[in-house]
Design a protein around this motif. Structure first.
Motif, PDB file in Angstrom:
ATOM      1  N   THR A  40       0.826  -2.235   9.667  1.00  0.00           N
ATOM      2  CA  THR A  40       1.867  -2.001   8.664  1.00  0.00           C
ATOM      3  C   THR A  40       1.588  -2.879   7.457  1.00  0.00           C
ATOM      4  O   THR A  40       1.411  -4.093   7.591  1.00  0.00           O
ATOM      5  CB  THR A  40       3.256  -2.328   9.244  1.00  0.00           C
ATOM      6  OG1 THR A  40       3.464  -1.566  10.437  1.00  0.00           O
ATOM      7  CG2 THR A  40       4.344  -1.996   8.245  1.00  0.00           C
ATOM      8  N   TYR A  41       1.552  -2.260   6.278  1.00  0.00           N
ATOM      9  CA  TYR A  41       1.249  -2.971   5.036  1.00  0.00           C
ATOM     10  C   TYR A  41       2.405  -2.813   4.052  1.00  0.00           C
ATOM     11  O   TYR A  41       3.008  -1.731   3.949  1.00  0.00           O
ATOM     12  CB  TYR A  41      -0.009  -2.410   4.370  1.00  0.00           C
ATOM     13  CG  TYR A  41      -1.256  -2.477   5.215  1.00  0.00           C
ATOM     14  CD1 TYR A  41      -2.154  -3.542   5.092  1.00  0.00           C
ATOM     15  CD2 TYR A  41      -1.563  -1.469   6.131  1.00  0.00           C
ATOM     16  CE1 TYR A  41      -3.309  -3.601   5.853  1.00  0.00           C
ATOM     17  CE2 TYR A  41      -2.713  -1.520   6.901  1.00  0.00           C
ATOM     18  CZ  TYR A  41      -3.577  -2.590   6.759  1.00  0.00           C
ATOM     19  OH  TYR A  41      -4.729  -2.645   7.519  1.00  0.00           O
ATOM     20  N   ALA A  42       2.701  -3.880   3.318  1.00  0.00           N
ATOM     21  CA  ALA A  42       3.558  -3.796   2.147  1.00  0.00           C
ATOM     22  C   ALA A  42       2.655  -3.574   0.938  1.00  0.00           C
ATOM     23  O   ALA A  42       1.702  -4.318   0.729  1.00  0.00           O
ATOM     24  CB  ALA A  42       4.366  -5.073   1.979  1.00  0.00           C
ATOM     25  N   VAL A  43       2.958  -2.546   0.183  1.00  0.00           N
ATOM     26  CA  VAL A  43       2.152  -2.193  -0.982  1.00  0.00           C
ATOM     27  C   VAL A  43       3.061  -2.170  -2.202  1.00  0.00           C
ATOM     28  O   VAL A  43       4.131  -1.545  -2.185  1.00  0.00           O
ATOM     29  CB  VAL A  43       1.469  -0.826  -0.808  1.00  0.00           C
ATOM     30  CG1 VAL A  43       0.672  -0.462  -2.061  1.00  0.00           C
ATOM     31  CG2 VAL A  43       0.556  -0.842   0.421  1.00  0.00           C
ATOM     32  N   THR A  44       2.652  -2.851  -3.287  1.00  0.00           N
ATOM     33  CA  THR A  44       3.486  -2.931  -4.474  1.00  0.00           C
ATOM     34  C   THR A  44       2.666  -2.738  -5.739  1.00  0.00           C
ATOM     35  O   THR A  44       1.460  -3.047  -5.764  1.00  0.00           O
ATOM     36  CB  THR A  44       4.219  -4.284  -4.537  1.00  0.00           C
ATOM     37  OG1 THR A  44       5.065  -4.316  -5.694  1.00  0.00           O
ATOM     38  CG2 THR A  44       3.231  -5.449  -4.590  1.00  0.00           C
ATOM     39  N   ASP A  45       3.341  -2.241  -6.769  1.00  0.00           N
ATOM     40  CA  ASP A  45       2.726  -2.190  -8.095  1.00  0.00           C
ATOM     41  C   ASP A  45       3.336  -3.240  -9.005  1.00  0.00           C
ATOM     42  O   ASP A  45       3.129  -3.219 -10.223  1.00  0.00           O
ATOM     43  CB  ASP A  45       2.873  -0.791  -8.709  1.00  0.00           C
ATOM     44  CG  ASP A  45       4.321  -0.370  -8.899  1.00  0.00           C
ATOM     45  OD1 ASP A  45       5.231  -1.170  -8.588  1.00  0.00           O
ATOM     46  OD2 ASP A  45       4.559   0.777  -9.332  1.00  0.00           O
ATOM     47  N   GLY A  46       4.108  -4.166  -8.419  1.00  0.00           N
ATOM     48  CA  GLY A  46       4.775  -5.203  -9.186  1.00  0.00           C
ATOM     49  C   GLY A  46       6.204  -4.865  -9.525  1.00  0.00           C
ATOM     50  O   GLY A  46       6.994  -5.735  -9.884  1.00  0.00           O
ATOM     51  N   THR A  47       6.555  -3.578  -9.406  1.00  0.00           N
ATOM     52  CA  THR A  47       7.919  -3.133  -9.693  1.00  0.00           C
ATOM     53  C   THR A  47       8.588  -2.571  -8.443  1.00  0.00           C
ATOM     54  O   THR A  47       9.732  -2.883  -8.145  1.00  0.00           O
ATOM     55  CB  THR A  47       7.915  -2.059 -10.796  1.00  0.00           C
ATOM     56  OG1 THR A  47       7.327  -2.599 -11.969  1.00  0.00           O
ATOM     57  CG2 THR A  47       9.321  -1.579 -11.096  1.00  0.00           C
ATOM     58  N   ARG A  48       7.830  -1.760  -7.720  1.00  0.00           N
ATOM     59  CA  ARG A  48       8.369  -1.118  -6.524  1.00  0.00           C
ATOM     60  C   ARG A  48       7.468  -1.440  -5.345  1.00  0.00           C
ATOM     61  O   ARG A  48       6.253  -1.576  -5.501  1.00  0.00           O
ATOM     62  CB  ARG A  48       8.433   0.400  -6.724  1.00  0.00           C
ATOM     63  CG  ARG A  48       9.092   1.158  -5.590  1.00  0.00           C
ATOM     64  CD  ARG A  48       9.175   2.628  -5.911  1.00  0.00           C
ATOM     65  NE  ARG A  48      10.052   3.321  -4.994  1.00  0.00           N
ATOM     66  CZ  ARG A  48      10.341   4.625  -5.074  1.00  0.00           C
ATOM     67  NH1 ARG A  48       9.807   5.368  -6.041  1.00  0.00           N
ATOM     68  NH2 ARG A  48      11.153   5.178  -4.198  1.00  0.00           N
ATOM     69  N   GLU A  49       8.076  -1.545  -4.165  1.00  0.00           N
ATOM     70  CA  GLU A  49       7.316  -1.832  -2.953  1.00  0.00           C
ATOM     71  C   GLU A  49       7.570  -0.741  -1.916  1.00  0.00           C
ATOM     72  O   GLU A  49       8.714  -0.305  -1.731  1.00  0.00           O
ATOM     73  CB  GLU A  49       7.719  -3.188  -2.377  1.00  0.00           C
ATOM     74  CG  GLU A  49       6.833  -3.672  -1.241  1.00  0.00           C
ATOM     75  CD  GLU A  49       7.127  -5.114  -0.856  1.00  0.00           C
ATOM     76  OE1 GLU A  49       6.239  -5.971  -1.010  1.00  0.00           O
ATOM     77  OE2 GLU A  49       8.261  -5.379  -0.416  1.00  0.00           O
ATOM     78  N   VAL A  50       6.500  -0.299  -1.273  1.00  0.00           N
ATOM     79  CA  VAL A  50       6.600   0.685  -0.205  1.00  0.00           C
ATOM     80  C   VAL A  50       5.853   0.164   1.014  1.00  0.00           C
ATOM     81  O   VAL A  50       5.183  -0.873   0.967  1.00  0.00           O
ATOM     82  CB  VAL A  50       6.029   2.056  -0.624  1.00  0.00           C
ATOM     83  CG1 VAL A  50       6.773   2.606  -1.838  1.00  0.00           C
ATOM     84  CG2 VAL A  50       4.525   1.964  -0.890  1.00  0.00           C
ATOM     85  N   ILE A  51       5.974   0.903   2.112  1.00  0.00           N
ATOM     86  CA  ILE A  51       5.292   0.569   3.353  1.00  0.00           C
ATOM     87  C   ILE A  51       4.244   1.634   3.651  1.00  0.00           C
ATOM     88  O   ILE A  51       4.505   2.836   3.514  1.00  0.00           O
ATOM     89  CB  ILE A  51       6.284   0.489   4.533  1.00  0.00           C
ATOM     90  CG1 ILE A  51       7.271  -0.658   4.318  1.00  0.00           C
ATOM     91  CG2 ILE A  51       5.548   0.334   5.857  1.00  0.00           C
ATOM     92  CD1 ILE A  51       6.666  -2.036   4.319  1.00  0.00           C
ATOM     93  N   VAL A  52       3.060   1.184   4.058  1.00  0.00           N
ATOM     94  CA  VAL A  52       1.993   2.083   4.507  1.00  0.00           C
ATOM     95  C   VAL A  52       1.692   1.763   5.965  1.00  0.00           C
ATOM     96  O   VAL A  52       1.515   0.595   6.319  1.00  0.00           O
ATOM     97  CB  VAL A  52       0.719   1.934   3.654  1.00  0.00           C
ATOM     98  CG1 VAL A  52      -0.421   2.778   4.228  1.00  0.00           C
ATOM     99  CG2 VAL A  52       0.998   2.338   2.209  1.00  0.00           C
ATOM    100  N   ARG A  53       1.638   2.791   6.801  1.00  0.00           N
ATOM    101  CA  ARG A  53       1.328   2.622   8.225  1.00  0.00           C
ATOM    102  C   ARG A  53       0.053   3.391   8.550  1.00  0.00           C
ATOM    103  O   ARG A  53      -0.127   4.538   8.135  1.00  0.00           O
ATOM    104  CB  ARG A  53       2.466   3.176   9.087  1.00  0.00           C
ATOM    105  CG  ARG A  53       3.734   2.375   9.044  1.00  0.00           C
ATOM    106  CD  ARG A  53       3.861   1.412  10.202  1.00  0.00           C
ATOM    107  NE  ARG A  53       4.152   2.078  11.459  1.00  0.00           N
ATOM    108  CZ  ARG A  53       4.183   1.469  12.629  1.00  0.00           C
ATOM    109  NH1 ARG A  53       3.911   0.184  12.717  1.00  0.00           N
ATOM    110  NH2 ARG A  53       4.462   2.136  13.741  1.00  0.00           N
TER     111      ARG A  53
END
Length: 344
Positions: A40-53
């Protein structure tokens, strides 16, 4: 910035077409520690964060890390009373990052895995949280799986027989050493498989640290659906009890090397009250769970043996794996004891 197991440049290119506008370049990813199966990874562009599995890096057990199943069940449960993260996109093309994966909302809340986390809330709040844990399981088992489009998600008939056979097969795929008592436990399970009972959506690994809890002590999301299927709802009750029994039996200050010692926290709903609350709210008979609890310990032993195998071959990411192979035999013994008990 990429991290092991997730190429953020490839992810960004894919998201541009699969979920336009979700994130903007450049992306940064970090592995969320604590997971001992899917990554499980937290991925962000600096504004929004999502989860990648995505699945583990190597030695993936057949059917055990199916990203499309996790994604499908959470998407289907979105309109129900069961809290789940919003799902954004599923990729089954392994050429993108080297494995199938999906992208979902990073839901608000904390996953409580340690007793000291709950202790700060006090017994009353801890009790309320664990009561809601049971109530959410009742809500899950009350979902009409046909009405949410999951009628073909599993085969309820013969579920327990197939589960025992499946986990024996999973064990064979990871077994590289002698495991004292394992063959006796398997023989006990084979000889005592219950028949009948109703069928529901089954989470497969239900416990407190697989849900998120917000500041109001409400459960905001149920996570980790990798073992979800249609089958006997009592298997979810039993796995919840098995984790609780292990935590309670572990020496003080340890987690028995497993996932959580949260059930040690003052106010955590006792096992007999877990059963009573579930029975009263679901209307199900929980008077005889000896097979289900024994099977839960067997399944946990197989899961940890798979993790031990991957760790010994350098195929795990994150900390917390050293010594995990020493935990298998106590789980086997707990399963043998539960299977031979006359009550739970």
């Amino acid at each position: 910035m990429s991290t092991e197991g997730l190429d953020t440049d490839a992810l960004s290119t894919w998201l541009d077409s699969a979920a336009p506008g979700l994130l903007e370049d450049p992306l940064e990813a970090s592995l969320i520690t604590g997971g001992k199966s899917n990554l499980t990874y937290a991925v962000t562009d600096g504004t929004r964060e999502v989860i990648v599995r995505r699945p583990p890096l190597g030695h993936v057990l057949a059917t055990a890390h199916d990203m499309s199943r996790e994604y499908r069940v959470m998407t289907a449960l979105a309109p129900t009373d069961v809290p789940v993260p919003e799902t954004f996109a599923l990729c089954e093309d392994e050429s993108v990052i080297g494995a199938p994966f999906y992208v979902m909302e990073r839901a608000a809340g904390l996953a409580y895995s340690r007793a000291d986390q709950l202790a700060g809330h006090g017994p009353e709040r801890t009790r309320a949280i664990t009561e809601r844990l049971v109530d959410t399981l009742v809500d899950l088992h009350a979902v009409d799986y046909e009405s949410v489009g999951l009628g073909d998600f599993g085969r309820p008939e013969g579920y327990l027989e197939r589960q025992v056979a499946r986990w024996k097969k999973q064990l064979d795929a990871s077994r590289s050493r002698e495991l004292p008592g394992m063959d006796d436990l398997i023989a006990m399970l084979d000889a005592d498989i219950p028949t009948g009972g109703d069928s529901t959506i089954v989470h497969g690994d239900y416990r407190l640290d697989n849900v998120l809890v917000d500041d109001s002590d409400s459960i905001t999301a149920v996570l980790d659906w990798e073992m979800c299927t249609l089958g006997d709802p009592l298997t979810d009750v039993a796995i919840l009890l098995a984790y609780q029994q292990l935590a309670e039996a572990a020496p003080p200050g340890t987690t028995a090397g497993l996932v959580t010692d949260a059930p040690r926290a003052p106010g955590y709903l006792p096992r007999d009250e877990v059963l009573t609350r579930y029975a009263e709210r679901s209307g199900r008979d929980v008077s005889d769970l000896h097979f289900h609890v024994a099977f839960s310990f067997f399944k946990l032993a197989v899961i940890l043996e798979g993790i031990h195998y991957r760790h010994s071959h350098g195929q795990t990411l994150g900390a917390g794996f050293d010594g995990i192979g020493d935990l298998i035999e106590p789980l086997i013994q707990a399963g043998l004891h539960a299977g031979s008990a006359t009550d739970q």
